[in-house]
Design an enzyme around this catalytic site. Sequence first.
Site, mmCIF file in Angstrom:
data_model
loop_
_atom_site.group_PDB
_atom_site.id
_atom_site.type_symbol
_atom_site.label_atom_id
_atom_site.label_comp_id
_atom_site.label_asym_id
_atom_site.label_seq_id
_atom_site.Cartn_x
_atom_site.Cartn_y
_atom_site.Cartn_z
ATOM 1 N N ARG A 58 0.847 -1.199 0.000
ATOM 2 C CA ARG A 58 0.000 0.000 0.000
ATOM 3 C C ARG A 58 0.871 1.233 0.000
ATOM 4 N NH1 ARG A 58 -3.860 1.284 4.268
ATOM 5 N NH2 ARG A 58 -2.362 0.356 5.706
ATOM 6 N N SER A 63 6.368 -5.190 7.997
ATOM 7 C CA SER A 63 5.950 -6.150 9.021
ATOM 8 C C SER A 63 6.656 -7.496 8.886
ATOM 9 C CB SER A 63 4.436 -6.322 8.990
ATOM 10 O OG SER A 63 3.817 -5.068 9.082
ATOM 11 N N ASP A 107 4.266 -2.687 12.338
ATOM 12 C CA ASP A 107 2.852 -2.275 12.267
ATOM 13 C C ASP A 107 2.237 -1.966 13.641
ATOM 14 O OD1 ASP A 107 2.960 -4.966 12.882
ATOM 15 O OD2 ASP A 107 1.416 -5.584 11.454
HETATM 16 MG MG MG Z 1 -2.634 -5.251 9.115
#
Ligand code: MG
Length: 505
Positions: free
Chosen positions: A88, A159, A212
Amino acid sequence: MHSSLLPKNQSKWSKRQIQILESIAEDFTVSTVQLESMATQFVHQMRVGLTEQKPSDLAMVPTFVTGRPNGYERGSYLALDLGGTNLRVCLINLKGNHELESHQKAFKVSEHLQEANVSELMDFIANSIKEFITSEHINAQIVAHPTDSESLELGFTFSFPVAQTAIDGGLLLRWTKGFNCPGAVDNDIVKLLQQALDRNKVNVHVAALVNDTVGTLLAHSYTHPGTYIGAIFGTGTNGAYVENTHNIKTMHADSDEMIINTEWGNFDKDKNYLPVTIFDNKLDRESINPGVHVFEKMISGMYLGEITRNVLLHLIDQRVLFEGTSSPKLNKHWSFETKFMSAIEDDTTGSLIPIAQVLEQELDLYINTQADREIVKFVCQLVGTRAARLSAMATAAVIRQGLDKGMLRNHGYPLKLSIHEEERVDQNGASKGADANRELIQVGIDGTVFEHYPRFEERMKQGLVELLGPHARDIIKLDIAKDGSGVGAALAALIATKTASASSR
Ligand code: MG
Ligand code: ADP
């Protein structure tokens, strides 16, 4: 045996069904006493991870993030979120009044890229950013809300396990979740990305690298100043919180506080305190990483369905479910998804027809009686409730650390309401007013399991009450921090940029 563990309104269950399910219920029910001993151990492992060089099950990673936003920050920052099948790219406009605007675009990371040389992956990321910022609409946004510096500052939520070396540096320890790109392990992820941006002539500066959980904590702080914990209950589980730097002996920091990434998925990896069942052991043994993240495997979305499947197969083999017959689908590893549990637990109709639909349409289990459907629902309740209570235990342990070490205003537990607070709650119910908010313990949470699993939050709260006293319900706020990782990465970029300009003055 206590028949009280079984649901009250079940239809005619046979003696054998009752007997076997009572034993399963005993295995999965976590008492207050068990929660208490786990929480004590959790706090102990936190302190070992913070203070000693010898490894703890809880890695307690210092993140180099030394402040939390208060909601008045302004500016326009880019954010990247890489941690699964999608990349993203976001543009976040912080408006300075606890409000923000975000635009984003997702780019699919192909299977080829997930195993390609890391420079190819990074070129793909750089070009995705280029495509995003040169699109007309986004370009207009950037011109309208410039950042302080010339190049655009970017925060990167990554992450995967990283050994953080600075707010803008970290070495990849290992790939997980299907990624395996040569050339990345032991290298600095920020450097690899910055090189790709420069190579592809994208005028963007990578200012921060965050996990995250840290992103979630920062994002929630922007809208809820004073947030103490950021937690994930999604594919996996993990939490970050704010620690007094005096308590961090594994590094030196000049600031008063620093965010610590606990990596709590690995709590009690030797299973000395966790109430593991034979069904958990089977799942762990058959997973790609046996013996790792055992706690996470009892809690998170990737695993809950599989635990349930293991129990159902056991009941089938004992001939107390579906007349002793499974289906090829149910026999398949990982075929029982956690979202099926949500749908099953959501069924409060007397007939349990919606449960029959899940069993038939998703799993080809066509012979299901009322008793079968009740049993399936009961197993989901056991597995889902245990997950929520263990989640509460980790959250409560991190809160206890803050209460003991003075990072939270309340001192000690059971939690007490101040006199002011008692009046407020008596008269008005929940939180009212900025002053009252300072008494609250704010937890920002991201993840589909917390958001969509029925009663997950209520079950967590019940666990918090057992560990922190009856006022936990009023004082601890569990809130969804939607898209926390994107917004949080942007905020980390802001914090990093301000820190850098302050120290170069
Ligand atoms: Mg997530
Ligand atoms: P991530 O943690 O990778 O960012 P999510 O927070 O979206 O992703 O969580 C994905 C996990 O949520 C998956 O493991 C999936 O099995 C689980 N999941 C998806 N839908 C539901 C649902 N309705 N109820 C409970 N769990 C769900």
